[in-house]
Design an enzyme around this catalytic site. Sequence first.
Site, PDB file in Angstrom:
ATOM      1  CE  LYS A 115      -7.076  -7.874 -10.485  1.00  0.00           C
ATOM      2  NZ  LYS A 115      -6.189  -9.018 -10.732  1.00  0.00           N
ATOM      3  CB  SER A 149      -2.946  -5.575  -0.373  1.00  0.00           C
ATOM      4  OG  SER A 149      -2.027  -4.679  -0.970  1.00  0.00           O
ATOM      5  CE1 TYR A 185      -7.342  -4.112  -3.790  1.00  0.00           C
ATOM      6  CE2 TYR A 185      -5.303  -2.904  -3.387  1.00  0.00           C
ATOM      7  CZ  TYR A 185      -5.970  -4.106  -3.537  1.00  0.00           C
ATOM      8  OH  TYR A 185      -5.289  -5.282  -3.431  1.00  0.00           O
ATOM      9  CE  LYS A 214      -7.497  -6.775  -1.175  1.00  0.00           C
ATOM     10  NZ  LYS A 214      -8.091  -8.122  -1.330  1.00  0.00           N
ATOM     11  CG  PHE A 217       5.250  -7.186  -0.524  1.00  0.00           C
ATOM     12  CD1 PHE A 217       5.810  -5.952  -0.269  1.00  0.00           C
ATOM     13  CD2 PHE A 217       4.827  -7.960   0.554  1.00  0.00           C
ATOM     14  CE1 PHE A 217       5.976  -5.491   1.037  1.00  0.00           C
ATOM     15  CE2 PHE A 217       4.993  -7.524   1.865  1.00  0.00           C
ATOM     16  CZ  PHE A 217       5.576  -6.281   2.102  1.00  0.00           C
ATOM     17  CG  ASN A 247      -1.136  -4.528 -11.445  1.00  0.00           C
ATOM     18  OD1 ASN A 247      -1.221  -3.576 -10.676  1.00  0.00           O
ATOM     19  ND2 ASN A 247      -1.929  -5.583 -11.370  1.00  0.00           N
ATOM     20  CG  LEU A 248       6.220  -2.711 -14.373  1.00  0.00           C
ATOM     21  CD1 LEU A 248       6.269  -1.501 -15.296  1.00  0.00           C
ATOM     22  CD2 LEU A 248       7.362  -2.667 -13.356  1.00  0.00           C
ATOM     23  N   GLY A 293       0.547   9.392  -3.941  1.00  0.00           N
ATOM     24  CA  GLY A 293       0.576   8.277  -3.002  1.00  0.00           C
ATOM     25  C   GLY A 293       1.703   7.294  -3.214  1.00  0.00           C
TER      26      GLY A 293
END
Length: 337
Positions: free
Chosen positions: A85, A125, A150, A154, A179, A200-201, A295
Amino acid sequence: MKILVTGGAGFIGSHTIVELYHAGHDVVVVDNLCNSSRESLKRVAELVGVAEIPFFEADIRDRSALDHVLTEHPCEACIHFAGLKAVGESVTKPWEYYENNVSGTLVLLDVLRQHHCCNLIFSSSATVYGDPAEVPITEACPKGRCASPYGQTKSMVEEILMDMQKADPLWNIVLLRYFNPVGAHPSGQIGENPNGIPNNLMPYITQVAIGKRPQLGIFGNDYDTPDGTGVRDYIHVVDLARGHVAALTAIERKCGLAIYNLGTGQGYSVLDVVKAFEKSTGIPIPYHFEPRRPGDIDSYFSNPAKAARELHWTAQYGLEDMCRDSWNWQKQNPEGF
């Protein structure tokens, strides 16, 4: 209902198992532990009050292992989380992502149908929308060109599942387009446990807060958004987990093929998240700006009305809840599991 959960030891899978037990379902878990921990399932067992969670360390590409699991534990449905992922890693290792995520799903589907288990919920996703034609994003929004391998996996698996269901109406398939999952179980016993530098954040923020990282790098401050940072739809992982339980109602009513966005419908910028974390924890988060990533787009959030209407599901947790629970997990488990 007895449910096969692939990737059940991972972040979203483990939280979903908790909610499945609370809803009265039984599970059996398959996970190869490449990006998860057996410890998470031990803690899930404690949270739901059972001696242990039925678990097989196996890869979804291993046909004989899956056949053994379903022979020993016949299941009525499968929730399919298993997959690589990391967006960035997928760019440098595309073969591994296509081989694991796409080929692995093909093996899983074949074994499921041989065992007459034709009910599937797929962990998809919102990345399948690419650069979306509309925001807020509805399920009617056309799929776009994904920015990473990735995302492509999906999208490709979704196409495979759509074709499978069209060819054989015995299949009931729900595609759940997530999301941005964040947060952790309110107990602090299970949460997101990334290997190495977080992709991730929220886990990056919590690692800065605990002292593992010196500061947060924010990619881009010149987006067409109120504060110049990217806007995303963050959803608490417990809300997301409950969305899977709700999706079983679509399976039970023989939905055929159904697609749902799982989000809050509210967009928050990166700086909104930082400020909410500081407010809910009292811990300052130093940050600096870095160049945009290829992106990335300005703003990206859902219209979750279809899930509310058909599944009677809506997100219950707000951004400060997500920050509080993320921090509670991190401070209780500074090194993860």
